[in-house]
Design an enzyme around this catalytic site. Structure first.
Site, PDB file in Angstrom:
ATOM      1  N   GLY A 192       0.816  -1.206   0.000  1.00 34.31           N
ATOM      2  CA  GLY A 192       0.000   0.000   0.000  1.00 34.31           C
ATOM      3  C   GLY A 192       0.849   1.253   0.000  1.00 34.31           C
ATOM      4  O   GLY A 192       1.992   1.247  -0.472  1.00 34.31           O
ATOM      5  N   SER A 193       0.322   2.316   0.551  1.00 32.47           N
ATOM      6  CA  SER A 193       0.981   3.624   0.506  1.00 32.47           C
ATOM      7  C   SER A 193       1.972   3.791   1.653  1.00 32.47           C
ATOM      8  O   SER A 193       1.838   3.158   2.703  1.00 32.47           O
ATOM      9  CB  SER A 193      -0.069   4.735   0.595  1.00 32.47           C
ATOM     10  OG  SER A 193      -0.646   4.765   1.898  1.00 32.47           O
ATOM     11  N   PRO A 194       2.976   4.664   1.473  1.00 30.31           N
ATOM     12  CA  PRO A 194       3.898   4.960   2.579  1.00 30.31           C
ATOM     13  C   PRO A 194       3.182   5.491   3.816  1.00 30.31           C
ATOM     14  O   PRO A 194       3.595   5.209   4.941  1.00 30.31           O
ATOM     15  CB  PRO A 194       4.832   6.012   1.971  1.00 30.31           C
ATOM     16  CG  PRO A 194       4.801   5.753   0.501  1.00 30.31           C
ATOM     17  CD  PRO A 194       3.393   5.313   0.213  1.00 30.31           C
ATOM     18  N   LYS A 195       2.096   6.252   3.623  1.00 33.27           N
ATOM     19  CA  LYS A 195       1.348   6.796   4.759  1.00 33.27           C
ATOM     20  C   LYS A 195       0.820   5.670   5.645  1.00 33.27           C
ATOM     21  O   LYS A 195       0.995   5.680   6.871  1.00 33.27           O
ATOM     22  CB  LYS A 195       0.194   7.664   4.255  1.00 33.27           C
ATOM     23  CG  LYS A 195      -0.682   8.225   5.367  1.00 33.27           C
ATOM     24  CD  LYS A 195      -1.844   9.024   4.788  1.00 33.27           C
ATOM     25  CE  LYS A 195      -2.775   9.517   5.889  1.00 33.27           C
ATOM     26  NZ  LYS A 195      -3.936  10.269   5.327  1.00 33.27           N
ATOM     27  N   ILE A 196       0.168   4.686   5.046  1.00 32.30           N
ATOM     28  CA  ILE A 196      -0.365   3.560   5.819  1.00 32.30           C
ATOM     29  C   ILE A 196       0.774   2.658   6.271  1.00 32.30           C
ATOM     30  O   ILE A 196       0.718   2.059   7.347  1.00 32.30           O
ATOM     31  CB  ILE A 196      -1.396   2.773   5.000  1.00 32.30           C
ATOM     32  CG1 ILE A 196      -2.512   3.705   4.509  1.00 32.30           C
ATOM     33  CG2 ILE A 196      -1.997   1.641   5.834  1.00 32.30           C
ATOM     34  CD1 ILE A 196      -3.248   4.424   5.618  1.00 32.30           C
ATOM     35  N   GLY A 197       1.832   2.579   5.473  1.00 32.10           N
ATOM     36  CA  GLY A 197       2.992   1.776   5.863  1.00 32.10           C
ATOM     37  C   GLY A 197       3.576   2.223   7.191  1.00 32.10           C
ATOM     38  O   GLY A 197       4.007   1.395   8.005  1.00 32.10           O
ATOM     39  N   GLU A 214       5.611  -3.234   1.083  1.00 34.40           N
ATOM     40  CA  GLU A 214       5.705  -2.978  -0.351  1.00 34.40           C
ATOM     41  C   GLU A 214       4.949  -1.686  -0.626  1.00 34.40           C
ATOM     42  O   GLU A 214       3.723  -1.669  -0.663  1.00 34.40           O
ATOM     43  CB  GLU A 214       5.122  -4.151  -1.140  1.00 34.40           C
ATOM     44  CG  GLU A 214       5.888  -5.456  -0.971  1.00 34.40           C
ATOM     45  CD  GLU A 214       7.309  -5.378  -1.514  1.00 34.40           C
ATOM     46  OE1 GLU A 214       7.562  -4.520  -2.398  1.00 34.40           O
ATOM     47  OE2 GLU A 214       8.161  -6.165  -1.071  1.00 34.40           O
ATOM     48  N   CYS A 252       2.160   0.726  -8.315  1.00 37.39           N
ATOM     49  CA  CYS A 252       3.303   1.288  -7.592  1.00 37.39           C
ATOM     50  C   CYS A 252       4.548   1.389  -8.462  1.00 37.39           C
ATOM     51  O   CYS A 252       5.458   2.152  -8.148  1.00 37.39           O
ATOM     52  CB  CYS A 252       3.586   0.450  -6.347  1.00 37.39           C
ATOM     53  SG  CYS A 252       3.898  -1.302  -6.694  1.00 37.39           S
TER      54      CYS A 252
END
Length: 484
Positions: A192-197, A214, A252
């Site tokens: 997913g996104s870096p924010k949720i990561g 990822e 991505c």
């Protein structure tokens, strides 16, 4: 939510009991489960393609290329190679440790949580699931609520094919993910996104749980027209395919922006326009080959990126938006400001900025002003430029003279670095991703060196110094009393 909490707790309890029973450590069991995934995809190809069309407007050919085909190959490779992957690796120990023996065995982490993404909801769910099973884990898969039809298919169909005591699927949104992350897992795999990561990593830190993240980023494409002019038509098709031909830029590893010398930019744009039409017709909105934007939130996000007056002024092709039909027209920008939001946020959609430079070598400096991307693409036959890209930039991968194809190659690791991700998977790397490599050393009681033990003296200190240097001849002389 209380019912969901109970469901999660019961699922965890059953999966942990199953893992403790040792059933998942059997290679026969692992192959059977992976084979069942293969059969599930083969048996339900039409249902899967329909779900992907309903969720994202994906054409069945695109769906097979990017999702079903990937899973079928992943399963086949895992079944064929699992025996080799699982063999203990014997280590050649330094003479210093003789007569001890050493090896490394791959053991499963235990109970794994896989959080998949909406843009490739089948492959990004089943690909890591296969890796986790191959390594011998029990797995809970949380599919994405943003691809509801694909998620419902997985939740309904996986239990009909796989061992339900070892492999479970849970549907739901962020509230369900929050409940899952409140529990202790032996490994978490997130796409997913870096924010949720960052949220995933913070939750995992509470239990010191290892993670594979990822993520994504702005994947640049360098076009060195001086050295690839003979093949420029192929270059243009690959760029167009890498931007609009795979989930309409919602990937991505999609081409995020192009770097090219200013003198050649008009030519590239003039070639991209008819290429887009050859792919999607005069009216891409009605094309059956262009995936749609996932939902209104993402249409609004893309609209916001284009709303900057400076970005509006850079549009040289496309730009129209139909929120009700979840449509953003394939759009080309020429030199939007580098400080604009669109040049500092992963676009994740059908908008292609073309950034011009005086000399193509300057593209490296622009790439390095941004967080490390998941991929860098470069169309060039200049070996010096290739060397500079490899040595002066950092990214999850570098692909020369193609785009996105590295994702399909299970002989190479797939993963990011920095903000584009942590860890890697695909092929053998998936097996390693979900395995703990345990060091095994078997010593001998037949030989004991007094230099290991107190009381200490100069002889023992000299012995230890020589041992660390592996100066074996001097050690022999020392032990014979011939050298001090």
């Amino acid at each position: 939510m209380e019912a969901m909490k109970e469901t999660v707790e019961e699922s965890l309890r059953e999966m942990r009991e199953t893992f403790a029973s040792g059933r998942t450590r059997s290679l026969k069991w692992r192959k059977a489960q992976i084979g069942a995934i293969y059969e599930m995809v083969k048996d339900n190809e039409d249902k899967i393609c329909n779900a992907l069309f309903q969720d994202l407007g994906k054409h069945s050919t695109e769906a097979f290329r990017d999702e079903l085909g990937v899973v079928l190959r992943t399963a086949t490779v895992a079944i064929n190679c699992l025996d080799k992957w699982a063999v203990p690796k014997h280590s050649k120990l330094p003479l210093l440790f003789y007569p001890a023996k050493g090896k490394v065995i791959s053991e499963p982490y235990g109970t794994v949580l896989v959080l998949s993404s909406w843009n490739f909801p089948i492959s990004l769910s089943l690909d890591p699931l296969i890796g986790a099973i191959a390594a011998g884990n029990t797995v809970l898969l949380k599919s994405s609520e943003l691809s509801p039809n694909a998620s419902a298919f997985l939740a309904k169909t996986i239990p009909a094919y796989l061992d339900t005591k070892a492999i479970k699927v849970i549907e739901g949104g962020p509230d369900v993910a929050t409940i899952l992350l409140q529990h202790q897992w032996d490994k978490i795999f997130f796409t997913g996104s870096p924010k949720i990561g960052r949220i995933i990593m913070a939750a995992a830190a509470q239990h010191l749980t290892p993670v594979t993240l990822e993520l994504g980023g702005k994947c640049p494409t360098i076009v060195d027209h001086h050295t690839i002019s003979k093949n420029i038509k192929s270059v243009v098709k690959r760029i167009a395919g890498g931007k609009w031909g795979s989930c309409n830029g919602q990937a991505c590893i999609s081409v995020d922006y192009v770097l090219i010398e200013k003198s050649f930019a008009p030519t590239l744009i003039d070639m991209l326009k008819p290429t887009i039409k050859s792919f999607f017709g005069e009216n891409p909105k009605e094309s059956g080959c262009l995936s749609r934007i996932a939902n209104k939130h993402h249409v609004q996000r893309l609209s916001r990126l284009l709303s900057d007056p400076r970005v509006q002024a850079s549009i040289v092709y496309g730009g129209s938006i139909d929120e009700d039909k979840l449509y953003v027209e394939p759009t080309i920008l020429l030199d939007p400001p580098l400080d604009s939001e669109i040049m500092n946020e992963e676009i994740f959609g059908p908008i292609l900025p073309i950034i011009t430079v005086r000399d193509i070598q300057e593209s490296i400096g622009i790439i390095n002003t941004k967080p490390k991307p998941l991929a860098i693409y470069a169309f060039t036959n200049d070996e010096n430029l290739k060397t500079r890209i490899l040595s002066e930039t950092s990214s999850g991968s570098v692909t020369f003279n193609d785009v996105m194809i590295q994702y399909m190659c299970d002989a190479l690791p797939f993963g990011g670095v920095g903000e584009s991700g942590i860890g890697r998977y695909h092929g053998k790397y998936s097996f390693d991703c979900f395995s703990h490599e345990k060091a095994i050393m078997e010593g001998s009681l037949g030989m004991d060196l007094e230099a290991r033990y107190p009381p200490w003296n100069n002889f023992k200190l000299t012995f230890i110094r020589l041992a660390f240097r592996e100066a074996y001849f001097k050690l022999i002389l020392l032990m014979l009393g011939l050298k001090r």
